[in-house]
Design a protein around this motif. Structure first.
Motif, PDB file in Angstrom:
ATOM      1  N   SER A 107       0.811  -1.224   0.000  1.00 10.59           N
ATOM      2  CA  SER A 107       0.000   0.000   0.000  1.00 10.59           C
ATOM      3  C   SER A 107       0.839   1.266   0.000  1.00 10.59           C
ATOM      4  O   SER A 107       0.304   2.368  -0.165  1.00 10.59           O
ATOM      5  N   LEU A 108       2.146   1.146   0.200  1.00 13.40           N
ATOM      6  CA  LEU A 108       2.990   2.331   0.311  1.00 13.40           C
ATOM      7  C   LEU A 108       2.978   3.124  -0.993  1.00 13.40           C
ATOM      8  O   LEU A 108       3.085   2.557  -2.082  1.00 13.40           O
ATOM      9  N   GLY A 109       2.861   4.423  -0.842  1.00 15.04           N
ATOM     10  CA  GLY A 109       2.807   5.303  -2.002  1.00 15.04           C
ATOM     11  C   GLY A 109       1.414   5.632  -2.469  1.00 15.04           C
ATOM     12  O   GLY A 109       1.235   6.298  -3.488  1.00 15.04           O
ATOM     13  N   THR A 110       0.394   5.199  -1.700  1.00  9.46           N
ATOM     14  CA  THR A 110      -1.004   5.443  -2.101  1.00  9.46           C
ATOM     15  C   THR A 110      -1.729   6.380  -1.140  1.00  9.46           C
ATOM     16  O   THR A 110      -2.937   6.518  -1.218  1.00  9.46           O
ATOM     17  N   ASP A 111      -0.993   7.011  -0.198  1.00  7.30           N
ATOM     18  CA  ASP A 111      -1.614   7.867   0.815  1.00  7.30           C
ATOM     19  C   ASP A 111      -2.603   7.069   1.648  1.00  7.30           C
ATOM     20  O   ASP A 111      -3.698   7.524   1.963  1.00  7.30           O
ATOM     21  N   TYR A 112      -2.209   5.853   1.991  1.00  7.22           N
ATOM     22  CA  TYR A 112      -3.051   4.970   2.799  1.00  7.22           C
ATOM     23  C   TYR A 112      -3.216   5.563   4.198  1.00  7.22           C
ATOM     24  O   TYR A 112      -2.401   6.394   4.645  1.00  7.22           O
ATOM     25  N   GLN A 113      -4.264   5.130   4.896  1.00  8.71           N
ATOM     26  CA  GLN A 113      -4.502   5.655   6.234  1.00  8.71           C
ATOM     27  C   GLN A 113      -3.272   5.441   7.131  1.00  8.71           C
ATOM     28  O   GLN A 113      -2.696   4.358   7.171  1.00  8.71           O
ATOM     29  N   GLN A 114      -2.858   6.461   7.809  1.00  5.98           N
ATOM     30  CA  GLN A 114      -1.704   6.489   8.711  1.00  5.98           C
ATOM     31  C   GLN A 114      -0.375   6.256   7.983  1.00  5.98           C
ATOM     32  O   GLN A 114       0.655   6.075   8.622  1.00  5.98           O
ATOM     33  N   GLU A 115      -0.393   6.273   6.663  1.00  7.99           N
ATOM     34  CA  GLU A 115       0.871   6.152   5.935  1.00  7.99           C
ATOM     35  C   GLU A 115       1.573   7.501   5.899  1.00  7.99           C
ATOM     36  O   GLU A 115       1.011   8.499   5.458  1.00  7.99           O
ATOM     37  N   LEU A 116       2.789   7.515   6.388  1.00 11.23           N
ATOM     38  CA  LEU A 116       3.660   8.678   6.293  1.00 11.23           C
ATOM     39  C   LEU A 116       4.979   8.225   5.693  1.00 11.23           C
ATOM     40  O   LEU A 116       5.339   7.047   5.768  1.00 11.23           O
ATOM     41  N   ASP A 117       5.705   9.147   5.125  1.00 10.22           N
ATOM     42  CA  ASP A 117       7.030   8.826   4.615  1.00 10.22           C
ATOM     43  C   ASP A 117       7.982   8.810   5.806  1.00 10.22           C
ATOM     44  O   ASP A 117       8.640   9.806   6.127  1.00 10.22           O
ATOM     45  N   LEU A 118       8.049   7.676   6.491  1.00  9.22           N
ATOM     46  CA  LEU A 118       8.818   7.587   7.724  1.00  9.22           C
ATOM     47  C   LEU A 118      10.319   7.698   7.482  1.00  9.22           C
ATOM     48  O   LEU A 118      11.059   8.172   8.353  1.00  9.22           O
ATOM     49  N   MET A 119      10.778   7.262   6.330  1.00  8.63           N
ATOM     50  CA  MET A 119      12.191   7.440   6.024  1.00  8.63           C
ATOM     51  C   MET A 119      12.552   8.916   6.014  1.00  8.63           C
ATOM     52  O   MET A 119      13.587   9.329   6.546  1.00  8.63           O
ATOM     53  N   ALA A 120      11.682   9.722   5.420  1.00 10.43           N
ATOM     54  CA  ALA A 120      11.916  11.166   5.396  1.00 10.43           C
ATOM     55  C   ALA A 120      11.708  11.786   6.777  1.00 10.43           C
ATOM     56  O   ALA A 120      12.455  12.666   7.206  1.00 10.43           O
ATOM     57  N   LEU A 121      10.675  11.296   7.488  1.00  7.31           N
ATOM     58  CA  LEU A 121      10.336  11.849   8.801  1.00  7.31           C
ATOM     59  C   LEU A 121      11.490  11.703   9.781  1.00  7.31           C
ATOM     60  O   LEU A 121      11.801  12.628  10.542  1.00  7.31           O
ATOM     61  N   PHE A 122      12.154  10.548   9.766  1.00 11.62           N
ATOM     62  CA  PHE A 122      13.206  10.275  10.737  1.00 11.62           C
ATOM     63  C   PHE A 122      14.602  10.583  10.203  1.00 11.62           C
ATOM     64  O   PHE A 122      15.588  10.378  10.909  1.00 11.62           O
ATOM     65  N   LYS A 123      14.701  11.068   8.982  1.00  8.06           N
ATOM     66  CA  LYS A 123      16.007  11.245   8.366  1.00  8.06           C
ATOM     67  C   LYS A 123      16.866  12.280   9.076  1.00  8.06           C
ATOM     68  O   LYS A 123      18.102  12.194   9.062  1.00  8.06           O
TER      69      LYS A 123
END
Length: 595
Positions: A107-123
């Motif tokens: 589901s990644l890349g579809t703006d799924y519920q609670q999906e965030l770009d965690l790699m970017a968030l924690f970078k």
């Protein structure tokens, strides 16, 4: 049943020596929670009421145990909530690993519920290492890398687990091209600088007639070596706030804290020294260091990027603090004259008299300095201290006289409100046989402390020593910022942003099954401290203090005085009261000095 990816990760954490982790569940991390359940408490999950508290506790775990701290959160909002506590760990260079859930890979890349770009968030917060496990065979080296890098570089790392990977059967990497095999373990080397650099540093210190030392958190395991060098050079020792409890205050030559919340003794030493030795510190405020060119400077640090960035040092020693100081001591000649050390000790003695005089200043209803002044001689020998960020930090830094064997910390680099009670709880988990005291302002208490008290109430009965005190400075004001508005901006107190609602912290404590005590008048202070320190259960002290007691800086600049006067003339709601109290403090200080 074949072990899952998360079963393996949990067992691997155990191999790395992790006995405890702090986290909150959610459907994005359920596979990991199931593995923790099957692990039957090895390692054990400690459940706070909020993920931010979990991250603060993981940071404090590293501070009070010298082991890596681990926190766990679900995907989306749970991951976001970790960030503040993780930045606290990063800024104070504490080894911390965050394990966070993520939505299913498909589901990644579809703006799924609670999906965030965690790699970017924690970078940013985990810039040294953040990785997502997308295949079972990857789990081994990802967790090993996260742990080893966090420990070796004293930083934050992050492991992201998509929820559809968590319950997959674990697979070892195949023995083929492209596979990676990793192992467990890391031990810090005793790094010592080159002999020629040690010789140069020793020559500078030997030539100095007025040597000053600034110690930071990096001296934690090098105190004996530091004191030996200070004895040989006749130096005084000033402390950055994170080193407050590392170097005892009852040893000759220790001038106390430095900076805006520091002592006059530290300030005067820095103004008059001709040689400066910085050890394990990144103290940022150059205005409290010697003028550039005034002092020849030597710096010791285990991290190369910390060298030479705060003061124009003449020689930088990249090495372990204890080993480097020991090697340096072998090259030092004992100073024949102790005139400089005697001068420093005179400033120190004068400061402790002055701080006592300031604490005696009458206030309405209670002078917060008097609360800390009363606590200082009552501190148990093995006490652990957790100080929150705000006006309490001033009195923690100045009024408490630290003895050998005490532990303590604050949110240093990030200076985040809300750390006090989470730090306290984590400290008690690390050392359940030791008493602990948190010092918290009412702003931080209403922000996060009240929430964390519920966690304290949940776990305290399992601790060997139940002594655990939360001191709340209840002054209905974000007083540290109020003073900054006055002195830095020349603005009067902005009541809309600064005033806080009344809250009965003592009654709330009783509701949670804890003991609540109240300080309403100066006569209550000694009695309440005695009762709290001997109580058989955790205590919350609701101390009604005067927000207009000024945290007077070591030296008052003309611009600061001008701004403060301007704020009074603009109609500060408590301007007359605060001005009178400031004048009383200064007057008492001068009277004490003359005496």
């Amino acid at each position: 049943m074949q072990p899952t990816v998360c079963d393996f990760l949990v067992s691997r954490l155990r191999e790395w020596g992790v006995e405890r982790l702090y986290g909150y569940s959610g459907d994005g991390i359920n596979g990991f929670m199931s593995a923790l359940r099957r692990a039957d408490g090895h390692p054990r999950l400690i459940q706070p009421r909020h993920e931010e508290v979990a991250a603060f506790m993981a940071c404090a775990h590293a501070k009070f145990s010298d082991q890596v701290g681990v926190c766990v959160a679900t995907s989306g909002p749970g991951a976001v909530h970790l960030l503040n506590g993780l930045y606290d760990a990063r800024k104070d260079h504490m080894p911390t690993v965050a394990i966070v859930g993520q939505q299913a890979r498909m589901s990644l890349g579809t703006d799924y519920q609670q999906e965030l770009d965690l790699m970017a968030l924690f970078k940013d917060v985990a810039s040294e290492y953040v990785q997502m496990v997308t295949e079972p065979a990857q789990a081994r080296h990802v967790i090993d890398q996260a742990m080893r890098i966090a420990i070796a570089r004293r930083t934050v790392t992050c492991v992201i687990l998509p929820n559809d990977v968590q319950d997959l059967p674990m697979e070892d990497p195949p023995r083929e091209h492209g596979a990676v095999f990793s192992g467990v373990g890391y031990r810090f080397p005793q790094l010592v600088p080159e002999p020629v650099d040690l010789d140069t540093a020793a020559e500078i210190l030997n030539q100095g007639k007025k040597v000053a030392i600034l110690a930071g958190a990096g001296v934690k395991h090098a105190v004996d070596e530091l004191l030996h060098v200070a004895d040989l050079t006749g130096a005084g020792i000033a402390k950055a706030i994170l080193a407050k409890t590392m170097v005892p205050d009852d040893i000759p030559g220790v001038t106390g804290a430095i900076g805006l919340l520091g002592t006059e003794a530290s300030d005067r030493m820095m103004k008059e020294c001709d040689t400066l030795l910085l050890v394990g510190t990144r103290f940022p405020y150059v205005e409290f260091l010697p003028e550039p060119g005034q002092a020849r400077a030597v710096q010791i640090d285990a991290v190369p990027e910390a060298l030479g960035v705060r003061y124009p040092t003449e020689i930088n020693l990249h090495g372990d603090a204890a080993a480097t100081l020991a090697a340096l001591a072998e090259r030092l000649k004992r100073k024949r004259s102790n005139k400089w050390r005697k001068q420093i000790q005179g400033w120190i003695d004068d400061w402790w008299e002055k701080i006592e005089a300031r604490a005696a200043t009458e206030a309405n209803p209670i002078n917060p300095q008097a609360v800390f002044q009363s606590l200082s001689p009552r501190l148990p020998d093995n006490v652990m201290l957790a100080c929150d960020v705000g006006s309490a930090t001033n009195w923690y830094a100045r009024n408490l006289k630290i003895r050998r064997g005490m532990l303590g910390s604050v949110s240093g680099g990030l200076a985040s409100m809300g750390n006090g009670v989470p730090y306290l709880i984590a400290a008690k988990f690390c050392h359940p046989d030791r008493p602990a005291i948190a010092m918290v302002g009412d702003g931080a208490m209403q922000m996060l402390g009240n929430n964390a008290l519920i966690t304290l109430a949940k776990y305290w009965q399992e601790w060997e020593d139940p002594r655990c005190i939360v001191l709340v400075l209840n002054n209905h004001d974000l007083s540290q910022v109020t003073w900054e508005q006055r002195v830095m901006e020349g603005d009067p107190k902005f009541d809309t942003s600064q005033e806080l609602p009344e809250f009965r912290y003592d009654e709330y404590a009783e509701l949670l099954g804890l003991k609540g005590l109240t300080m309403r008048h100066p006569d209550d202070i000694d009695r309440v401290w005695t009762e709290a320190i001997t109580a058989a259960r955790p205590v919350v002290i609701n101390a009604y203090t005067d927000s207009d007691i000024a945290p007077l800086p070591p030296h008052i600049e003309f611009d600061q005085a001008k701004s403060y006067l301007a704020s009074m003339l603009k109609g500060d709601s408590s301007g007359l009261h605060s001005a009178k109290l400031s004048a009383k403090q200064v007057g008492r200080s001068l009277f004490k000095r003359k005496k």
